[in-house]
Motif scaffolding. Structure first.
Motif, PDB file in Angstrom:
ATOM      1  N   ARG A  96     -16.855  -0.175  -9.231  1.00  0.00           N
ATOM      2  CA  ARG A  96     -16.472  -1.033  -8.107  1.00  0.00           C
ATOM      3  C   ARG A  96     -14.966  -1.324  -8.134  1.00  0.00           C
ATOM      4  N   MET A  97     -14.435  -1.527  -9.336  1.00  0.00           N
ATOM      5  CA  MET A  97     -13.000  -1.756  -9.480  1.00  0.00           C
ATOM      6  C   MET A  97     -12.211  -0.527  -9.023  1.00  0.00           C
ATOM      7  N   GLY A  98     -12.671   0.644  -9.437  1.00  0.00           N
ATOM      8  CA  GLY A  98     -11.989   1.875  -9.056  1.00  0.00           C
ATOM      9  C   GLY A  98     -12.017   2.105  -7.564  1.00  0.00           C
ATOM     10  N   CYS A  99     -13.153   1.849  -6.948  1.00  0.00           N
ATOM     11  CA  CYS A  99     -13.277   1.990  -5.498  1.00  0.00           C
ATOM     12  C   CYS A  99     -12.308   1.050  -4.788  1.00  0.00           C
ATOM     13  N   GLY A 100     -12.302  -0.206  -5.182  1.00  0.00           N
ATOM     14  CA  GLY A 100     -11.462  -1.199  -4.509  1.00  0.00           C
ATOM     15  C   GLY A 100      -9.983  -0.974  -4.730  1.00  0.00           C
ATOM     16  N   LEU A 101      -9.578  -0.746  -5.985  1.00  0.00           N
ATOM     17  CA  LEU A 101      -8.160  -0.613  -6.293  1.00  0.00           C
ATOM     18  C   LEU A 101      -7.560   0.665  -5.710  1.00  0.00           C
ATOM     19  N   THR A 102      -8.338   1.730  -5.658  1.00  0.00           N
ATOM     20  CA  THR A 102      -7.836   2.968  -5.053  1.00  0.00           C
ATOM     21  C   THR A 102      -7.510   2.755  -3.585  1.00  0.00           C
ATOM     22  N   ARG A 103      -8.400   2.085  -2.889  1.00  0.00           N
ATOM     23  CA  ARG A 103      -8.186   1.841  -1.465  1.00  0.00           C
ATOM     24  C   ARG A 103      -7.039   0.857  -1.228  1.00  0.00           C
ATOM     25  N   VAL A 104      -6.918  -0.133  -2.078  1.00  0.00           N
ATOM     26  CA  VAL A 104      -5.805  -1.072  -1.971  1.00  0.00           C
ATOM     27  C   VAL A 104      -4.477  -0.363  -2.227  1.00  0.00           C
ATOM     28  N   PHE A 105      -4.458   0.528  -3.219  1.00  0.00           N
ATOM     29  CA  PHE A 105      -3.231   1.254  -3.543  1.00  0.00           C
ATOM     30  C   PHE A 105      -2.741   2.086  -2.354  1.00  0.00           C
ATOM     31  N   PHE A 106      -3.623   2.855  -1.756  1.00  0.00           N
ATOM     32  CA  PHE A 106      -3.192   3.716  -0.661  1.00  0.00           C
ATOM     33  C   PHE A 106      -2.973   2.943   0.640  1.00  0.00           C
ATOM     34  N   LYS A 107      -3.560   1.751   0.732  1.00  0.00           N
ATOM     35  CA  LYS A 107      -3.360   0.931   1.926  1.00  0.00           C
ATOM     36  C   LYS A 107      -2.054   0.152   1.866  1.00  0.00           C
ATOM     37  N   ARG A 108      -1.726  -0.403   0.696  1.00  0.00           N
ATOM     38  CA  ARG A 108      -0.591  -1.311   0.606  1.00  0.00           C
ATOM     39  C   ARG A 108       0.448  -0.935  -0.445  1.00  0.00           C
ATOM     40  N   GLY A 109       0.063  -0.081  -1.406  1.00  0.00           N
ATOM     41  CA  GLY A 109       0.908   0.157  -2.558  1.00  0.00           C
ATOM     42  C   GLY A 109       2.295   0.702  -2.237  1.00  0.00           C
ATOM     43  N   PHE A 110       2.382   1.669  -1.333  1.00  0.00           N
ATOM     44  CA  PHE A 110       3.669   2.311  -1.065  1.00  0.00           C
ATOM     45  C   PHE A 110       4.646   1.391  -0.332  1.00  0.00           C
ATOM     46  N   VAL A 111       4.129   0.312   0.234  1.00  0.00           N
ATOM     47  CA  VAL A 111       5.012  -0.679   0.855  1.00  0.00           C
ATOM     48  C   VAL A 111       5.963  -1.259  -0.188  1.00  0.00           C
ATOM     49  N   PHE A 112       5.509  -1.300  -1.434  1.00  0.00           N
ATOM     50  CA  PHE A 112       6.295  -1.932  -2.488  1.00  0.00           C
ATOM     51  C   PHE A 112       7.528  -1.107  -2.874  1.00  0.00           C
ATOM     52  N   PHE A 152       3.870  -1.741  -8.161  1.00  0.00           N
ATOM     53  CA  PHE A 152       3.472  -0.415  -7.695  1.00  0.00           C
ATOM     54  C   PHE A 152       2.939   0.409  -8.857  1.00  0.00           C
ATOM     55  N   MET A 153       3.603   0.334 -10.017  1.00  0.00           N
ATOM     56  CA  MET A 153       3.176   1.105 -11.172  1.00  0.00           C
ATOM     57  C   MET A 153       1.854   0.593 -11.740  1.00  0.00           C
ATOM     58  N   GLN A 154       1.605  -0.718 -11.609  1.00  0.00           N
ATOM     59  CA  GLN A 154       0.301  -1.245 -12.036  1.00  0.00           C
ATOM     60  C   GLN A 154      -0.821  -0.582 -11.257  1.00  0.00           C
ATOM     61  N   LEU A 155      -0.629  -0.477  -9.935  1.00  0.00           N
ATOM     62  CA  LEU A 155      -1.641   0.157  -9.098  1.00  0.00           C
ATOM     63  C   LEU A 155      -1.626   1.669  -9.243  1.00  0.00           C
ATOM     64  N   PHE A 156      -0.444   2.220  -9.485  1.00  0.00           N
ATOM     65  CA  PHE A 156      -0.301   3.669  -9.630  1.00  0.00           C
ATOM     66  C   PHE A 156      -1.089   4.186 -10.828  1.00  0.00           C
ATOM     67  N   PHE A 157      -1.353   3.307 -11.801  1.00  0.00           N
ATOM     68  CA  PHE A 157      -2.112   3.705 -12.978  1.00  0.00           C
ATOM     69  C   PHE A 157      -3.544   4.091 -12.603  1.00  0.00           C
ATOM     70  N   ILE A 158      -4.030   3.642 -11.442  1.00  0.00           N
ATOM     71  CA  ILE A 158      -5.368   4.016 -10.981  1.00  0.00           C
ATOM     72  C   ILE A 158      -5.422   5.507 -10.638  1.00  0.00           C
ATOM     73  N   PRO A 159      -4.568   6.017  -9.725  1.00  0.00           N
ATOM     74  CA  PRO A 159      -4.594   7.469  -9.473  1.00  0.00           C
ATOM     75  C   PRO A 159      -4.209   8.302 -10.691  1.00  0.00           C
TER      76      PRO A 159
END
Length: 433
Positions: free
Chosen positions: A272-288, A304-311
């Motif tokens: 569930r964490m992977g599903c949510g964080l992946t979608r959050v990263f691609f939705k908002r991450g690059f704005v950072f 950005f790097m915190q979220l980037f660790f997911i992909p």
């Protein structure tokens, strides 16, 4: 065939570069582990808090959680209330919350299939804003969370010091129960003591977690609750940072979580964490990345790097096993069967190549294992007194298995990123009375 191998090799070098960048940030923190946790000045001014809890079928734990909050906090009882939202329950969560003294609500107005806690949480916060005036901040807990007796006091200190949004130090109720709780508990200690502590000391923001997060009512009034994804805490962090707000880490506010005690429950949580964080990263991450160039604040790169660790975790689970398995099989066939490689190679060369590859893979995995064990051990040693532990006896399994847990973490994250896992009940470890 030659072109294919050449293209795959280029892609592999790119993936190695991406992964190296992702892990580099994880390694940097260890050089700053000597930084002492920040202490906020003790304040004589007492703010009013609304403690909010959302739970589905949590009758086994909700009564104890509410009772402990109302009876065991060393904070004036008239200055805080506990609100519980029992959503889509088929048990007595609502009734037990009321019995324990909470202001309780029932909420069954969203599609039960996804069971996102963001919906009842938004409902509960809207109720507080509309019908319960006079609070200065909210503190969110999960239904199974306990906290140190001075928790509200420490969050009050931070609030009076100007902190509007904060996360706590995460520890565990059942750290020594079994191997699964040990590795999970030590993982959260490492995350609190090393990266979160570093960020607070150098003036960067941390990632919110659902357990124990504090948000000023000024922020709630201004923005409401606008994070409705599976990973609503991470999304709320991004939303507020985009708006220019900092997210602080309050080391002296300690929350105790009930860690999943089985392999299945751990994997369900990670998916569930992977599903949510992946979608959050691609939705908002690059704005950072854009925020960094417009503000010059490195905290945006860090988040950005915190979220980037997911992909990066997904990449490690998908690309590298497939690529190196292909190379190994190719050279094994060349060594012991017909040569189908695009350029002449002797069987001895293929065997030598496989030997060198094995040494390289062993070196990389060995370094990975050693680094995470050292990080986790240092975090536990430095946090021992802080957590009231006389020794680390009973936790060494979690420390030495920390690298294994990160592999499990990457697998769970990958499975979640590639699917839409549904909500599943996690077995609660009920306190024995």
């Amino acid at each position: 065939m030659a072109t294919l191998l050449y293209v795959l090799e280029i892609i592999n070098y790119i993936c190695i570069g991406i992964t190296t960048i992702g892990f580099l940030f994880q390694l940097i923190y260890i050089f700053f582990i000597w930084l002492k946790p920040k202490k906020f000045p003790i304040s004589d001014v007492k703010k009013r808090f609304a403690i909010v809890i959302c739970g589905r079928n949590e009758e086994d734990v909700i009564e104890e959680t509410v009772t402990k909050l109302l009876k065991e906090q060393d904070y004036p009882k008239e200055l805080y209330d506990v609100f519980v939202c029992a959503h889509n329950c088929t048990d007595n969560t609502y009734e037990k919350a009321l019995k324990a003294g909470a202001i309780a609500y029932k909420y069954d107005d969203f599609i039960p299939s996804h069971m996102r806690v963001a919906y009842p949480l938004k409902f509960l916060l809207d109720e507080i804003i509309t019908n319960h005036n006079g609070y200065d901040a909210i503190i969110r807990f999960d239904a199974d969370n306990h906290c140190k007796s001075d928790y509200i006091s420490r969050m009050n200190d931070a609030l009076n010091a100007g902190v509007k949004i904060a996360r706590p130090f995460e520890w565990s109720k059942n750290a020594k129960q079994n191997i699964w709780t040990k590795v999970s508990a030590t993982y959260y200690v490492r995350d609190s003591r090393i990266p979160s502590n570093f960020r607070e000391k150098v003036g960067m923001s941390s990632m919110l977690t659902g357990a124990g997060m504090m948000v000023s009512l000024d922020i709630i009034y201004q923005y409401g609750w606008d994070a409705m994804s599976v990973s609503e805490d991470a999304e709320y962090t991004l939303n507020r940072m985009i708006d220019g707000h900092d997210v602080h880490y309050v080391a002296d506010a300690i929350v105790y979580e009930d860690q999943p005690s089985t392999f299945v429950d751990n994997m369900n949580r990670l998916k569930r964490m992977g599903c949510g964080l992946t979608r959050v990263f691609f939705k908002r991450g690059f704005v950072f990345i854009g925020k960094f160039f417009t503000t010059g604040k490195f905290t945006y790169v860090d988040l950005f790097m915190q979220l980037f660790f997911i992909p990066v975790g997904v990449l490690c689970c998908l690309w590298f096993p497939a690529y190196y398995a292909f190379l190994i099989i190719s050279h094994l066939i060349n060594a012991f069967g017909p040569n189908f490689l695009p350029y002449p190679m002797s069987p001895d060369f293929s065997l030598s190549y496989l030997n060198e590859m094995g040494i390289l893979i062993g070196y990389i995995l060995g370094s990975f294992i050693v680094v995470y064990i050292i990080q986790t051990w240092l975090a536990m040693v430095l946090s021992k007194k802080h957590l009231g532990l006389k020794s680390l006896k009973g936790l060494y399994t979690g420390i030495f298995m920390s690298s294994f847990f990160m592999i499990l973490w990457a697998i769970g994250i990958t499975l979640g990123a590639l699917s839409k896992p549904k909500w599943k009940q996690i077995k609660r470890n009920v306190s024995k009375k």
